[in-house]
Motif scaffolding. Structure first.
Motif, PDB file in Angstrom:
ATOM      1  N   TYR A 121      -4.760   1.757   6.956  1.00  0.00           N
ATOM      2  CA  TYR A 121      -5.556   1.201   5.864  1.00  0.00           C
ATOM      3  C   TYR A 121      -4.823   0.016   5.250  1.00  0.00           C
ATOM      4  CZ  TYR A 121      -8.864   5.039   6.067  1.00  0.00           C
ATOM      5  OH  TYR A 121      -9.845   5.914   6.477  1.00  0.00           O
ATOM      6  N   PHE A 122      -5.550  -1.089   5.129  1.00  0.00           N
ATOM      7  CA  PHE A 122      -4.993  -2.322   4.617  1.00  0.00           C
ATOM      8  C   PHE A 122      -5.658  -2.723   3.309  1.00  0.00           C
ATOM      9  CE2 PHE A 122      -2.667  -3.517   8.413  1.00  0.00           C
ATOM     10  CZ  PHE A 122      -3.370  -2.901   9.440  1.00  0.00           C
ATOM     11  N   CYS A 123      -4.842  -3.221   2.406  1.00  0.00           N
ATOM     12  CA  CYS A 123      -5.339  -3.826   1.186  1.00  0.00           C
ATOM     13  C   CYS A 123      -5.420  -5.331   1.415  1.00  0.00           C
ATOM     14  CB  CYS A 123      -4.373  -3.510   0.045  1.00  0.00           C
ATOM     15  SG  CYS A 123      -4.726  -4.332  -1.503  1.00  0.00           S
ATOM     16  N   ALA A 124      -6.488  -5.951   0.928  1.00  0.00           N
ATOM     17  CA  ALA A 124      -6.675  -7.384   1.123  1.00  0.00           C
ATOM     18  C   ALA A 124      -7.249  -8.009  -0.139  1.00  0.00           C
ATOM     19  CB  ALA A 124      -7.607  -7.639   2.306  1.00  0.00           C
TER      20      ALA A 124
ATOM     21  N   TRP B 101      -2.846 -10.078   2.670  1.00  0.00           N
ATOM     22  CA  TRP B 101      -2.937  -8.731   3.223  1.00  0.00           C
ATOM     23  C   TRP B 101      -1.627  -7.980   3.024  1.00  0.00           C
ATOM     24  CZ3 TRP B 101      -7.223  -6.739   5.943  1.00  0.00           C
ATOM     25  CH2 TRP B 101      -8.271  -7.642   6.130  1.00  0.00           C
TER      26      TRP B 101
ATOM     27  N   SER C 269     -13.361  -9.641   6.963  1.00  0.00           N
ATOM     28  CA  SER C 269     -11.915  -9.715   6.774  1.00  0.00           C
ATOM     29  C   SER C 269     -11.417 -11.151   6.721  1.00  0.00           C
ATOM     30  CB  SER C 269     -11.202  -8.960   7.899  1.00  0.00           C
ATOM     31  OG  SER C 269     -11.522  -9.528   9.156  1.00  0.00           O
TER      32      SER C 269
ATOM     33  N   ARG D  21     -11.072  -4.045  13.149  1.00  0.00           N
ATOM     34  CA  ARG D  21     -10.849  -3.794  11.733  1.00  0.00           C
ATOM     35  C   ARG D  21     -12.201  -3.598  11.041  1.00  0.00           C
ATOM     36  NH1 ARG D  21      -5.982  -6.938   8.958  1.00  0.00           N
ATOM     37  NH2 ARG D  21      -5.083  -5.893  10.768  1.00  0.00           N
TER      38      ARG D  21
ATOM     39  N   GLY E  67      -0.169  -2.359   5.380  1.00  0.00           N
ATOM     40  CA  GLY E  67      -0.944  -1.209   5.792  1.00  0.00           C
ATOM     41  C   GLY E  67      -0.228   0.106   5.574  1.00  0.00           C
TER      42      GLY E  67
ATOM     43  N   ARG F  27      -9.744  -0.901   7.285  1.00  0.00           N
ATOM     44  CA  ARG F  27      -8.995   0.037   8.114  1.00  0.00           C
ATOM     45  C   ARG F  27      -9.158  -0.327   9.585  1.00  0.00           C
ATOM     46  NH1 ARG F  27     -12.598   5.599   7.309  1.00  0.00           N
ATOM     47  NH2 ARG F  27     -14.384   4.959   8.614  1.00  0.00           N
TER      48      ARG F  27
ATOM     49  N   TRP G 207     -10.360  -2.896   0.720  1.00  0.00           N
ATOM     50  CA  TRP G 207      -9.676  -2.016   1.665  1.00  0.00           C
ATOM     51  C   TRP G 207     -10.393  -2.143   3.009  1.00  0.00           C
ATOM     52  CZ3 TRP G 207      -5.188   0.462   0.814  1.00  0.00           C
ATOM     53  CH2 TRP G 207      -4.787   0.670  -0.503  1.00  0.00           C
TER      54      TRP G 207
ATOM     55  N   GLU H  48       0.842  -1.190   0.000  1.00  0.00           N
ATOM     56  CA  GLU H  48       0.000   0.000   0.000  1.00  0.00           C
ATOM     57  C   GLU H  48       0.883   1.248   0.000  1.00  0.00           C
ATOM     58  OE1 GLU H  48      -2.079  -2.984   2.886  1.00  0.00           O
ATOM     59  OE2 GLU H  48      -0.065  -2.229   2.519  1.00  0.00           O
TER      60      GLU H  48
ATOM     61  N   CYS I 238      -2.683   0.155  -4.002  1.00  0.00           N
ATOM     62  CA  CYS I 238      -2.300  -1.182  -3.551  1.00  0.00           C
ATOM     63  C   CYS I 238      -1.797  -1.942  -4.763  1.00  0.00           C
ATOM     64  CB  CYS I 238      -3.480  -1.901  -2.927  1.00  0.00           C
ATOM     65  SG  CYS I 238      -3.168  -3.647  -2.570  1.00  0.00           S
TER      66      CYS I 238
END
Length: 125
Positions: free
Chosen positions: A95-98, A115, A109, A47, A118, A40, A38, A6, A22
């Motif tokens: 913020y996480f990309c998954a 993942w 999630s 999450r 972040g 967070r 996404w 990310e 991402c």
């Protein structure tokens, strides 16, 4: 092994905008067939689902960001974007990309397979 990176996080004033990216690499699955999300997580909170985009460009947004955030994808670049407008202090989080390699967009999630580490987004009032 797939790597998700990310970028684009940072510090912004309330009302401002940021664009997160991402980028996926090292993947053996078809990026264009995957659902990308996404999430967070703010300190002390669970999450939270932010947005997801499916292989067919179906999009889904979390209630708190709907109308302010826009998710998009560029399969040729194996990259997904999150345009965040009208940012508010409550948007402050990592913020996480998954990636969900197979299947539809999911707000859970636990349905994502891979993942990223972040990126921090901080919105000042």
């Amino acid at each position: 092994q797939v790597q998700l990176v990310e970028s684009g996080g940072g510090l912004v004033q309330a009302g401002g905008s940021l664009r997160l990216s991402c980028a996926a690499s090292g993947h053996t699955f078809s990026f264009s067939s995957a659902a990308i999300h996404w999430f967070r997580q703010a300190p002390g909170k669970e999450r939270e689902f932010v947005a997801g985009i499916g292989w067919n460009t179906f999009v889904l947004y979390g209630h708190s960001v709907k109308g302010r955030f826009t998710i998009s994808r560029d399969n040729a670049k194996s990259t997904v974007y999150l345009q965040m407008d009208s940012l508010q202090p409550e948007d402050t989080a990592v913020y996480f990309c998954a990636v969900r390699r197979r299947g539809l967009v999911s707000t859970s999630s636990s349905d994502s397979d891979d993942w990223g580490p972040g990126t921090q987004v901080t919105v000042s009032s």
